[in-house]
Design a protein around this motif. Structure first.
Motif, PDB file in Angstrom:
ATOM      1  N   GLU A 118      36.721  25.350  27.912  1.00 35.43           N
ATOM      2  CA  GLU A 118      36.069  24.186  27.310  1.00 35.43           C
ATOM      3  C   GLU A 118      35.076  24.565  26.215  1.00 35.43           C
ATOM      4  N   TYR A 172      26.668  26.974  30.594  1.00 34.86           N
ATOM      5  CA  TYR A 172      25.756  26.247  31.477  1.00 34.86           C
ATOM      6  C   TYR A 172      24.620  27.183  31.879  1.00 34.86           C
ATOM      7  N   SER A 180      24.012  22.104  29.473  1.00 39.53           N
ATOM      8  CA  SER A 180      25.246  22.640  28.919  1.00 39.53           C
ATOM      9  C   SER A 180      25.245  22.462  27.407  1.00 39.53           C
ATOM     10  N   ALA A 225      31.111  19.374  36.165  1.00 36.43           N
ATOM     11  CA  ALA A 225      30.937  20.190  34.970  1.00 36.43           C
ATOM     12  C   ALA A 225      31.047  19.376  33.687  1.00 36.43           C
ATOM     13  N   ASP A 226      31.863  18.326  33.681  1.00 33.29           N
ATOM     14  CA  ASP A 226      32.130  17.652  32.414  1.00 33.29           C
ATOM     15  C   ASP A 226      30.914  16.930  31.860  1.00 33.29           C
ATOM     16  N   ASP A 257      32.298  28.848  30.275  1.00 36.97           N
ATOM     17  CA  ASP A 257      33.602  28.209  30.420  1.00 36.97           C
ATOM     18  C   ASP A 257      34.349  28.378  29.106  1.00 36.97           C
ATOM     19  N   ILE A 296      30.171  28.391  38.264  1.00 34.16           N
ATOM     20  CA  ILE A 296      31.290  27.482  38.019  1.00 34.16           C
ATOM     21  C   ILE A 296      32.347  27.704  39.097  1.00 34.16           C
ATOM     22  N   ARG A 311      32.127  25.998  26.476  1.00 33.08           N
ATOM     23  CA  ARG A 311      30.800  25.539  26.872  1.00 33.08           C
ATOM     24  C   ARG A 311      30.121  26.593  27.732  1.00 33.08           C
ATOM     25  N   LYS A 352      36.143  20.445  38.451  1.00 30.21           N
ATOM     26  CA  LYS A 352      35.357  21.608  38.040  1.00 30.21           C
ATOM     27  C   LYS A 352      33.884  21.294  38.277  1.00 30.21           C
ATOM     28  N   TYR A 371      32.380  35.548  34.229  1.00 29.63           N
ATOM     29  CA  TYR A 371      31.797  34.456  33.438  1.00 29.63           C
ATOM     30  C   TYR A 371      31.409  33.248  34.300  1.00 29.63           C
ATOM     31  N   ALA A 372      32.144  33.028  35.396  1.00 26.44           N
ATOM     32  CA  ALA A 372      31.811  31.904  36.281  1.00 26.44           C
ATOM     33  C   ALA A 372      30.602  32.213  37.160  1.00 26.44           C
TER      34      ALA A 372
END
Length: 566
Positions: free
Chosen positions: A284, A288, A315, A373-374, A281, A345, A286, A357, A61-62
């Protein structure tokens, strides 16, 4: 280094003579997680640590494309040899990233054919041919980048803008959903992604005046769950005059504002395709993804404003598709330098040296961009991996030279990382081009470039593999290649980086210093992302050798799996 061409020929002859198209015996248990009979969410979530399967287009997934097995390593990679070669029915551009589940491999070809193959022997299990609709419109070749797997299903997007679900054991079609209108220029070449009960997929069509999106469909029924439009109804933005690196893009803001006043917001035909998979992610909730060029590509006079969210990292909320944040690399792009290589990620250093992150993206501009990332904000960008000359010279009626050319930099090719070295690996193109603008009205379903970008025939073209320290932005090492690079990268815990070239060479490099350790001549362009897997204790590296229509590299139809010689 060794050239295994003669051995490859003998493997190929043996396979052609002994590969029946019938179901094979199930392979013995070869997964760390799950029940071995179907792909569970636990398996998909833990794929980054699975040294047996290859469950996602970009590994996990990353999207790190880092394979955790080390049986094949810097000390023995010189002994790598073909284990088997499988030939598809389609001799054309191949961009598929093989997916491997419990000893079964799933690959796709141009024109949406799917094969299930015994990953140990290369024998065919089943073959599915998509029944194509009457209209297909697509940019850059009839490609397909692979499937997604979940439960007992295999999912594929098609050139006629459909999403199909197949039975993983038989290849029988279970359902089909029309994603968008192919007559308006929508098509699918990207591989889908599956998260829980959702199949995520974007769209091609940025060269046809579409309105881009990412959509989520129900895995059991194919029903639409949510849509995020990559071009909002208010696409104007902040009238940015400089790119992400702070360079002036020579926009005439007054002229654009006057155009906006007279013609209105062009959001309905503004492009913004999504070529590649989102990074996910789960913690979270989310995802991207990056968004491609505005339409028409080179004619900005018909699309005033920043053209949100083209050429951007975006995102959104995984469950609802609701917008969270974005970062635009190039506002009002008139050079076709869209964002296409899939984001990664990973943990990165921020400006204060703290671990945060982060999101990595390799741009057509030739930079690797590193984000928080946030909030999607930019932490740093790397040294330029390719020449940048006369940026940002505007296209003209006579033709203006500007580097990089429209292919990059980093094209759609996915990067890989080695988290232990804090390095990301990108393959790049150097293709000097002239940009010519010719304004034409929206043609409804036909290609709409607003001019042309043309390779300069008497200037050298080449490529490179570049390792970038994403904590500093510095280039750690770089290897130049004879031809522009397109396809993808795989890094492994064995200290290796694998990637292929348009001239047919498939190579392994030392991930720490770029030293070439092994090569193989595949006979056709190796322009697809490699994968790795382990069956019955034996690690394999696998890649498609089918060439590339976008760069006109020699076509082929081989899937080649390599393992260590006994």
């Amino acid at each position: 280094m060794r050239d295994w061409s003669r051995l490859a020929a003998s493997c190929l002859a043996a396979l052609v003579a002994s590969a029946p198209a019938h179901a094979q015996d199930e392979t013995s248990a070869s997964t760390l997680y799950g029940d071995l009979q179907s792909v569970t969410q636990s398996m998909l979530s833990r794929a980054a640590g699975d040294g047996n399967n290859f469950l996602h287009t970009n590994g996990n997934y990353a999207q790190t494309r880092y394979y955790p097995a080390s049986q094949i390593n810097t000390g023995n990679v010189r002994n790598l040899r073909p284990a088997w070669i499988f030939q598809t029915d389609i001799v054309d551009s191949m961009e598929t990233s093989p997916i491997v589940v419990n000893g079964v491999m799933y690959i796709t070809t141009a024109f949406n054919e799917v094969y299930a193959i015994d990953a140990r022997t290369g024998a065919q299990i089943w073959h599915h041919k998509h029944s194509m609709g009457p209209v297909t419109t697509y940019c850059c070749g009839p490609n397909n980048r692979g499937v997604a797997v979940a439960g007992d299903k295999v999912f594929m997007g098609t050139l006629d803008a459909k999403l199909v679900a197949l039975d993983a054991k038989t290849g029988k079609q279970l359902w089909e959903t029309q994603i968008a209108d192919a007559e308006l220029g929508y098509s699918e070449t990207m591989a889908p992604s599956v998260v829980e009960n959702m199949v995520l997929i974007g769209t091609n069509g940025g060269e046809y005046g579409i309105r881009g999106f990412v959509k989520a469909f129900d895995t059991e029924t194919g029903e639409l769950i949510w849509t995020f439009n990559t071009v909002p109804e208010d696409s104007v933005g902040v009238w940015a005059t400089h790119d992400a690196t702070g360079r002036d893009m020579h926009r005439d803001i007054d002229a654009e504002k006057a155009s906006l006043e007279s013609m209105g917001d062009p959001y309905e035909t503004l492009g913004g395709g999504v070529w590649q998979n989102p990074a996910v992610d789960l913690a979270e909730r989310r995802i991207y993804f990056v968004v491609g060029n505005p339409s028409p590509d080179l004619d900005g006079s018909l699309r005033p404003g920043d053209n949100l969210y083209t050429d951007s990292l975006v995102s959104v909320n995984l469950d609802t598709g609701e917008y969270v944040c974005h970062f635009q690399y190039i506002a009002h792009d008139v050079w076709d330098l869209d964002a296409v290589s899939p984001p990664i990620i990973t943990t990165v250093k921020d400006d204060a040296g703290n671990d945060v992150k982060g999101i990595l993206h390799g741009g057509k501009t030739g930079h690797v961009y590193v984000h928080k990332a946030d909030d999607c904000s930019l932490i740093r960008y790397s040294e330029a991996m390719v020449p940048q000359e006369d940026m940002w010279t505007l296209p003209t009626a006579e033709g203006a030279r500007m580097l990089p050319g429209a292919n990059g930099g980093v094209e759609w090719s996915p990067m890989a990382i080695d988290p232990s070295l804090h390095l990301t690996y990108a393959i790049n193109l150097h293709q000097p081009m002239t940009y010519t603008v010719r304004s034409t009205p929206y043609p409804e379903g036909k290609i709409w470039l607003g001019g042309s970008f043309d390779v300069i025939p008497d200037e050298a073209q080449w490529g490179n593999i570049t390792a970038v320290d994403y904590n500093t932005g510095d280039i750690a090492w770089q290897v130049r290649t004879a031809e522009p690079m397109i396809g993808g990268v795989l890094a492994t815990a064995g200290g290796l980086v694998f990637t292929g070239e348009g001239n047919g060479l498939f190579k392994a490099y030392d991930s720490s210093n770029g030293g070439e350790l092994w090569r193989f001549q595949a006979g056709a362009g190796v322009n697809a992302p490699p994968s790795s897997y382990t069956v019955e204790g034996q690690q394999y590296i696998v890649v498609a050798a089918g060439g590339n229509s976008q760069l006109n590299y020699k076509r082929g139809n081989n899937i080649i799996a390599f393992t260590l010689a006994d």
